[in-house]
Design an enzyme around this catalytic site. Structure first.
Site, short mmCIF file in Angstrom:
data_model
loop_
_atom_site.label_atom_id
_atom_site.label_comp_id
_atom_site.label_asym_id
_atom_site.label_seq_id
_atom_site.Cartn_x
_atom_site.Cartn_y
_atom_site.Cartn_z
N GLU A 171 -12.36 1.16 17.50
CA GLU A 171 -13.41 1.16 16.46
C GLU A 171 -14.35 -0.04 16.54
O GLU A 171 -15.46 0.01 16.00
CB GLU A 171 -12.77 1.19 15.06
CG GLU A 171 -12.06 -0.10 14.65
CD GLU A 171 -11.43 -0.03 13.26
OE1 GLU A 171 -10.71 0.95 12.98
OE2 GLU A 171 -11.67 -0.95 12.47
N ASP B 154 -9.30 6.43 8.73
CA ASP B 154 -10.21 5.38 8.26
C ASP B 154 -10.30 4.28 9.32
O ASP B 154 -11.07 3.34 9.17
CB ASP B 154 -9.70 4.78 6.94
CG ASP B 154 -10.69 3.79 6.35
OD1 ASP B 154 -11.87 4.15 6.23
OD2 ASP B 154 -10.29 2.64 6.06
N ARG C 256 -4.13 0.97 11.03
CA ARG C 256 -4.84 0.42 12.18
C ARG C 256 -4.95 1.52 13.24
O ARG C 256 -3.99 2.27 13.47
CB ARG C 256 -4.11 -0.80 12.77
CG ARG C 256 -4.25 -2.09 11.95
CD ARG C 256 -5.69 -2.60 11.93
NE ARG C 256 -5.86 -3.81 11.13
CZ ARG C 256 -6.25 -3.84 9.86
NH1 ARG C 256 -6.52 -2.72 9.21
NH2 ARG C 256 -6.40 -5.00 9.23
N HIS D 92 -13.55 2.44 8.29
CA HIS D 92 -12.78 1.29 7.78
C HIS D 92 -13.26 0.90 6.38
O HIS D 92 -13.58 -0.26 6.12
CB HIS D 92 -12.86 0.10 8.74
CG HIS D 92 -11.58 -0.71 8.74
ND1 HIS D 92 -10.90 -1.06 9.86
CD2 HIS D 92 -10.86 -1.22 7.70
CE1 HIS D 92 -9.82 -1.76 9.55
NE2 HIS D 92 -9.78 -1.86 8.23
N GLN D 93 -13.33 1.89 5.51
CA GLN D 93 -13.87 1.63 4.17
C GLN D 93 -12.81 1.69 3.08
O GLN D 93 -13.13 1.54 1.90
CB GLN D 93 -15.02 2.62 3.85
CG GLN D 93 -14.56 4.01 3.43
CD GLN D 93 -15.71 4.88 2.94
OE1 GLN D 93 -16.46 5.39 3.74
NE2 GLN D 93 -15.82 5.06 1.63
N ALA D 94 -11.53 1.88 3.48
CA ALA D 94 -10.49 2.05 2.45
C ALA D 94 -10.41 0.86 1.51
O ALA D 94 -10.14 1.00 0.33
CB ALA D 94 -9.14 2.30 3.12
N ILE E 227 0.84 -1.21 0.00
CA ILE E 227 0.00 0.00 0.00
C ILE E 227 0.87 1.26 0.00
O ILE E 227 0.61 2.20 -0.74
CB ILE E 227 -0.98 -0.02 1.20
CG1 ILE E 227 -1.93 -1.22 1.06
CG2 ILE E 227 -1.77 1.28 1.28
CD1 ILE E 227 -2.77 -1.51 2.29
P1 NAI Z 1 2.72 -4.97 3.55
O1 NAI Z 1 3.05 -6.13 4.42
O2 NAI Z 1 2.84 -5.12 2.07
O3 NAI Z 1 3.64 -3.73 3.97
C1 NAI Z 1 3.83 -3.31 5.28
C2 NAI Z 1 5.17 -2.60 5.36
O4 NAI Z 1 5.29 -2.06 6.67
C3 NAI Z 1 6.37 -3.52 5.14
O5 NAI Z 1 7.28 -2.93 4.25
C4 NAI Z 1 6.98 -3.67 6.52
O6 NAI Z 1 8.38 -3.86 6.52
C5 NAI Z 1 6.62 -2.34 7.15
N1 NAI Z 1 6.61 -2.33 8.60
C6 NAI Z 1 6.35 -3.35 9.47
N2 NAI Z 1 6.45 -2.91 10.74
C7 NAI Z 1 6.77 -1.59 10.65
C8 NAI Z 1 7.02 -0.60 11.62
N3 NAI Z 1 6.95 -0.86 12.93
N4 NAI Z 1 7.33 0.64 11.19
C9 NAI Z 1 7.41 0.92 9.86
N5 NAI Z 1 7.20 0.01 8.91
C10 NAI Z 1 6.88 -1.23 9.29
O7 NAI Z 1 1.27 -4.51 3.98
P2 NAI Z 1 0.23 -3.63 3.15
O8 NAI Z 1 -0.57 -4.51 2.28
O9 NAI Z 1 0.94 -2.48 2.56
O10 NAI Z 1 -0.75 -3.13 4.33
C11 NAI Z 1 -0.33 -2.25 5.34
C12 NAI Z 1 -1.41 -2.17 6.40
O11 NAI Z 1 -2.56 -1.51 5.87
C13 NAI Z 1 -1.97 -3.53 6.87
O12 NAI Z 1 -1.15 -4.13 7.84
C14 NAI Z 1 -3.31 -3.14 7.45
O13 NAI Z 1 -3.16 -2.80 8.82
C15 NAI Z 1 -3.68 -1.87 6.67
N6 NAI Z 1 -4.85 -2.10 5.80
C16 NAI Z 1 -5.95 -1.31 5.97
C17 NAI Z 1 -7.08 -1.48 5.18
C18 NAI Z 1 -8.29 -0.61 5.31
O14 NAI Z 1 -9.35 -0.92 4.73
N7 NAI Z 1 -8.23 0.49 6.04
C19 NAI Z 1 -7.12 -2.53 4.16
C20 NAI Z 1 -5.87 -3.26 4.01
C21 NAI Z 1 -4.79 -3.05 4.83
#
Ligand code: NAI
Length: 330
Positions: free
Chosen positions: A264, A259, A235, A296-298, A155
């Site tokens: 929540e 979001d 989150r 939480h609609q992203a 993301i």
């Molecule tokens: P991803 O696993 O591809 O990327 C997460 C990145 O964060 C990785 O590069 C990782 O090394 C890094 N990371 C881990 N711990 C960290 C820390 N303490 N400080 C800085 N960077 C750190 O995950 P993706 O797909 O990019 O998703 C990220 C987050 O987005 C998910 O964990 C989820 O919480 C949130 N999300 C929210 C949604 C929504 O509808 N609001 C939908 C999908 C995901």
């Protein structure tokens, strides 16, 4: 036949999963309840529990699921912070959908940013009432600003691409730096402190872990520029809401787009408009003029929902047919 207890069902989930399930033939029972220690006995006799972001699988829930004979927890989302992996029973596997549409979330983060910056939420209310004045709607150019991206995974990467299109300077923080990515996309990794100090806009794209719980708090906000815009689509518990409110009231934060929210679970995704139950901090945030909150609609795009349904069905098939799955959380 594989029996699935589908927790926290919404109408759109049922419609899509019924469609995709034509290919798989699972026996799906749709439940409105969220999964937690109280509702876990509902899973008796099911092979799989299919859950979403606010279902809570703690140690106690795991024990009950085990007694009920559940063999698989299928998360229909990417984040798995709501599942206590450390205490997971060896007989229960956990799968998730790690990438359903990073674009959906990155685009929503951008929507929150633009909404806040150009005061679309205020303009919409005004023009509906035939009020066409501009007072109080002054925004700023995103072009030329410094954007701090926390987490450069799927993301974060998409968000960086979008922000590059605006002509911004990107700095990023990740616990695992990907120098090749930084070179390709033209951004620089910096320490968290430097990111806080230099960014005009900060967007969170990292998972919630024990180490970064409430990383945005009094201390970190103190290091930020006055007027900083903070966007959180990751989150809620990444932010200390009480500290955030104090800093908003002081005028330190120029805009806040959420979001996700620290507490929540009881509210988001539910219609609480006719209920007297309120959350004090959430109500305070909602009452503020420079805060935009979505529920939480992203993730909520057609493309993402289709991928969630197809990958979840496939994950379940992999576990029961091959005993393993690339999307297993270990
Ligand atoms: P991803 O696993 O591809 O990327 C997460 C990145 O964060 C990785 O590069 C990782 O090394 C890094 N990371 C881990 N711990 C960290 C820390 N303490 N400080 C800085 N960077 C750190 O995950 P993706 O797909 O990019 O998703 C990220 C987050 O987005 C998910 O964990 C989820 O919480 C949130 N999300 C929210 C949604 C929504 O509808 N609001 C939908 C999908 C995901």
């Amino acid at each position: 036949m594989i029996k699935i207890a589908f927790f926290e069902t919404k109408e759109y989930d049922k419609k899509l999963f019924d469609e995709y399930n034509k290919k798989y033939g699972y026996e799906i029972t749709y439940l409105e309840s969220r999964l937690n220690a109280e509702t876990a006995p509902l899973a008796r006799g099911f092979d799989v529990v299919c859950i979403f972001v606010n279902d809570m699988v703690d140690e106690k829930t795991i024990k009950i699921l085990k007694e009920c004979g559940v063999k698989l927890i299928a998360l229909r989302c990417a984040g798995f912070n709501n599942v206590d992996i450390k205490h997971m029973d060896k007989d229960i596997k956990v799968v998730r959908v790690p990438a359903y549409s990073p674009y959906a979330v990155a685009e929503h983060a951008t929507a929150l940013l633009l909404d806040l910056d150009r005061k679309i939420y205020k303009a919409y209310q005004r023009t509906k009432k035939y009020n066409f004045t501009l007072n109080g709607l002054l925004g700023f150019d995103i072009h030329g600003k410094t954007v701090g991206v926390v987490g450069t995974g799927k993301i974060g990467k998409c968000f960086i691409d979008i922000m590059k299109g605006f002509g911004t300077e990107i700095i990023a923080y990740d616990i695992y730096e990907n120098e090749q990515l930084a070179k390709e996309k033209g951004f620089k990794y910096v320490s968290l402190d430097e990111l806080y100090e230099k960014s005009d806009i900060i967007s969170l794209h990292c998972p919630l872990t024990e180490d970064n719980m409430k990383m945005i708090n009094k201390n970190s906000i103190e290091k930020m520029k006055k007027g900083v815009v903070i966007i959180n689509t990751s989150r809620g518990k990444l932010i200390d809401t009480e500290d955030l409110i104090v800093e908003l009231e002081k005028g330190k934060i120029g805009g806040l787009g959420l979001d996700v929210y620290e507490d929540e679970e009881e509210f988001f995704l539910n219609d609480m408009s006719n209920s007297y139950i309120r959350d004090k901090d959430l109500s305070t945030l909602l009452s503020m003029p420079n805060v935009v909150i979505t529920s939480h609609q992203a993730f909520f795009t057609k493309e993402a929902l289709n991928k969630i349904a197809s990958d979840t069905c496939e994950n379940i098939k992999d576990i029961f047919e091959k005993g393993e799955c690339v999307n297993e959380v270990k």
